[in-house]
Each structure stands twice: as structure tokens, then as C-alpha cells.
Design a protein around this motif. Structure first.
Motif, PDB file in Angstrom:
ATOM      1  N   ILE A 156      46.975  47.547  92.521  1.00  0.00           N
ATOM      2  CA  ILE A 156      45.803  48.127  92.031  1.00  0.00           C
ATOM      3  C   ILE A 156      44.739  47.782  92.599  1.00  0.00           C
ATOM      4  CG2 ILE A 156      44.302  48.795  89.848  1.00  0.00           C
ATOM      5  CD1 ILE A 156      47.222  48.535  88.184  1.00  0.00           C
ATOM      6  N   PHE A 157      44.415  46.497  92.910  1.00  0.00           N
ATOM      7  CA  PHE A 157      43.414  45.971  93.583  1.00  0.00           C
ATOM      8  C   PHE A 157      43.399  46.309  95.060  1.00  0.00           C
ATOM      9  CE2 PHE A 157      41.789  42.611  96.596  1.00  0.00           C
ATOM     10  CZ  PHE A 157      40.481  42.647  96.042  1.00  0.00           C
ATOM     11  N   THR A 158      44.552  46.747  95.723  1.00  0.00           N
ATOM     12  CA  THR A 158      44.696  46.947  97.116  1.00  0.00           C
ATOM     13  C   THR A 158      44.440  48.492  97.077  1.00  0.00           C
ATOM     14  OG1 THR A 158      46.427  45.450  97.440  1.00  0.00           O
ATOM     15  CG2 THR A 158      46.261  47.323  99.008  1.00  0.00           C
ATOM     16  N   GLY A 159      44.833  49.446  96.056  1.00  0.00           N
ATOM     17  CA  GLY A 159      44.466  50.739  96.144  1.00  0.00           C
ATOM     18  C   GLY A 159      42.866  50.965  95.987  1.00  0.00           C
ATOM     19  N   PHE A 160      42.414  50.207  95.171  1.00  0.00           N
ATOM     20  CA  PHE A 160      40.777  50.297  95.100  1.00  0.00           C
ATOM     21  C   PHE A 160      40.134  49.983  96.224  1.00  0.00           C
ATOM     22  CE2 PHE A 160      41.342  50.914  90.602  1.00  0.00           C
ATOM     23  CZ  PHE A 160      39.965  51.569  90.309  1.00  0.00           C
ATOM     24  N   MET A 161      40.667  48.794  97.073  1.00  0.00           N
ATOM     25  CA  MET A 161      40.036  48.556  98.287  1.00  0.00           C
ATOM     26  C   MET A 161      39.967  49.510  99.333  1.00  0.00           C
ATOM     27  SD  MET A 161      38.725  45.355  97.932  1.00  0.00           S
ATOM     28  CE  MET A 161      38.353  45.971  96.112  1.00  0.00           C
ATOM     29  N   LEU A 162      41.119  50.443  99.350  1.00  0.00           N
ATOM     30  CA  LEU A 162      41.308  51.311 100.297  1.00  0.00           C
ATOM     31  C   LEU A 162      40.306  52.511  99.830  1.00  0.00           C
ATOM     32  CD1 LEU A 162      42.861  52.935 102.638  1.00  0.00           C
ATOM     33  CD2 LEU A 162      44.534  53.484 101.142  1.00  0.00           C
ATOM     34  N   ILE A 176      46.568  39.627 100.877  1.00  0.00           N
ATOM     35  CA  ILE A 176      46.489  39.057  99.682  1.00  0.00           C
ATOM     36  C   ILE A 176      47.635  39.368  98.714  1.00  0.00           C
ATOM     37  CG2 ILE A 176      45.032  38.938  97.583  1.00  0.00           C
ATOM     38  CD1 ILE A 176      42.772  39.331  99.276  1.00  0.00           C
ATOM     39  N   PHE A 177      47.884  40.484  98.548  1.00  0.00           N
ATOM     40  CA  PHE A 177      49.147  41.100  97.704  1.00  0.00           C
ATOM     41  C   PHE A 177      50.316  40.324  98.033  1.00  0.00           C
ATOM     42  CE2 PHE A 177      52.984  43.976  97.959  1.00  0.00           C
ATOM     43  CZ  PHE A 177      53.552  43.935  96.661  1.00  0.00           C
ATOM     44  N   LEU A 178      50.899  40.292  99.486  1.00  0.00           N
ATOM     45  CA  LEU A 178      52.079  39.705  99.937  1.00  0.00           C
ATOM     46  C   LEU A 178      51.853  38.014  99.672  1.00  0.00           C
ATOM     47  CD1 LEU A 178      52.454  41.680 103.180  1.00  0.00           C
ATOM     48  CD2 LEU A 178      53.729  41.602 101.207  1.00  0.00           C
TER      49      LEU A 178
END
Length: 235
Positions: A156-162, A176-178
Motif C-alpha cells: 500500500i505504501f508502494t502504491g501511494f508512492m507511485l 523497501i518492500f522486497l
């Protein structure tokens, strides 16, 4: 404000549902179980082959390491916050609040899926447990590991960053996710599919309705107008 991008939303939803049902419908989860078992046993054997790997896995599944994941996300977010004028900083803080609210709601909805299973360390017998090999506080098991909550929050954090900061921030967020999701799989506290089917499919179904519609922008605007403080903006 973001317009409703319905074709893209439906495409991402279809991908998420296809991913989930490819795991859920086949008997014993089909090829996914073989993949899960292979990944688990590979890393489980490495625990006794390399003491360095054992210690690394133990450390990266300690609660302190979870704090480091928050620090990594916060550092990426802060990099954009520092560049903003006061009004922009206020808006980014509110965006962070909306991101947390979205994560809580999507995570709760994800747990409505009628799936529950134990982690591989509790499923398989005659395996190695990090907590038994080292006297070190670490998480190596879960009684309900599906979906991976930690992985979902990171996605979800990754989606917001995009959505709000572009491709460069997105790729850093993926890294960071990986870095912080894989240790749960390596230690056996999660199956591979807990994260890369469970967490990912939920993110693909839920997150587009937040980020590819006016919902997230609208919540940011409402909170920006109503929350107390200085440097409010009109949009």
C-alpha cells in the motif's frame, strides 16, 4: 483531482482476482503449493548450512527490524516533505494519514477472505526453527499467516508512492518492500504465497479504488480543510 480510471481499475482488479483464484481454487493450491514448499525447504536447509545466514534471518525478523522498515518508509517520505513549503508539508502529512487509514481498511477487508492457515514452520514436521537454533527474539511462526499483513502494508505504501511521487519513488518503495517482506518468507513465518498471492491480490483489488478514483484526493482535501492548524490549502 484524479478522475475515475475505470478501465485500469477493472484490469488491476481482474489481475488480482485471477491471481487469488489461481491459488484458491485448485486442490491443495495446485502448483502454488509445490512452489511454496520448495522455497520454504530451500531456505530452511540454509539455516543449518550457514551460521551467518541463520543470524541474518533471525535479526531481520526481530521486532526492531520492523521499526527499521518504518524508518525506511519514513525516510523516503521525508525526502519529499523537506522540499515542500509549509502548505505542502501539511498536505503531505495529511496524505500520510489517508495512507494509514486506507491501509487499515484494506487490511481489514482482506481478512474477510475465508482463508486461514498456519505458517510453514507449523505445517511441516522435522524442520529447523530459528527460535530453537538461536537464543534470540525473532518471529519464525504464525498461527494465521494468510494474507501477509506486513507485506500488504508495504504494498500500500508502494502504491501511494507511485500515485503521488512518481516512478523513482515507486522503484525505491518496491526495493523497501522486497527487503522487508522477504525475511518473513525466508524464516518460514509466511509462505511465499501469503505475500505474493495474498497481499498482492488484495492490494490489486482494493488499492486502485483509493488511488485511481477521486477518493484519496478527496479525503486529503476534506482533512486539510477540517483539521486544525496553519498553512491550509484550498485544494
Amino acid at each position: 483531482m484524479m478522475k475515475i480510471r475505470l478501465p485500469l481499475i477493472l484490469l488491476l482488479n481482474a489481475l488480482g482476482l485471477a491471481l487469488f483464484f489461481s491459488w484458491y481454487l485448485p486442490e491443495n493450491h495446485g502448483f502454488w503449493f509445490a512452489l511454496d514448499a520448495g522455497i520454504f525447504h530451500f531456505f530452511n536447509e540454509e539455516l543449518v548450512k550457514s551460521h551467518t545466514f541463520l543470524v541474518l534471518v533471525a535479526i531481520t525478523n526481530n521486532r526492531v527490524f520492523d521499526g527499521i522498515s518504518l524508518l525506511a518508509m519514513g525516510t523516503l517520505f521525508a525526502g519529499f516533505w523537506w522540499r515542500e513549503p509549509p502548505a505542502g508539508r501539511r498536505r503531505l502529512i495529511i496524505m500520510g494519514i489517508v495512507m494509514l487509514l486506507s491501509a487499515v481498511v484494506i487490511n481489514q477487508l482482506g481478512h474477510l477472505i475465508p482463508v486461514s492457515h498456519v505458517s510453514p514452520t507449523l505445517y511441516f514436521t522435522d524442520i529447523h526453527r530459528v527460535s530453537e537454533l538461536l537464543h534470540f527474539p525473532t518471529k519464525d511462526a504464525s498461527k494465521d499467516s494468510f494474507p501477509g499483513d506486513h507485506g500488504l502494508m508495504l504494498l500500500i505504501f508502494t502504491g501511494f508512492m507511485l500515485r503521488y511521487f512518481g516512478q523513482k519513488a515507486f522503484f525505491i518503495a518496491v526495493l523497501i518492500f522486497l527487503i522487508f517482506a522477504l525475511p518473513r518468507i525466508m524464516i518460514g513465518a509466511h509462505w511465499f504465497t501469503d505475500v505474493f498471492v495474498g497481499s498482492l491480490s488484495i492490494a490489486l483489488v482494493g488499492l486502485p479504488w483509493v488511488l485511481l478514483t477521486p477518493l484519496s484526493d478527496g479525503l486529503i482535501n476534506v482533512l486539510n480543510r477540517t483539521l486544525p492548524g496553519k498553512n491550509k490549502t484550498s485544494s
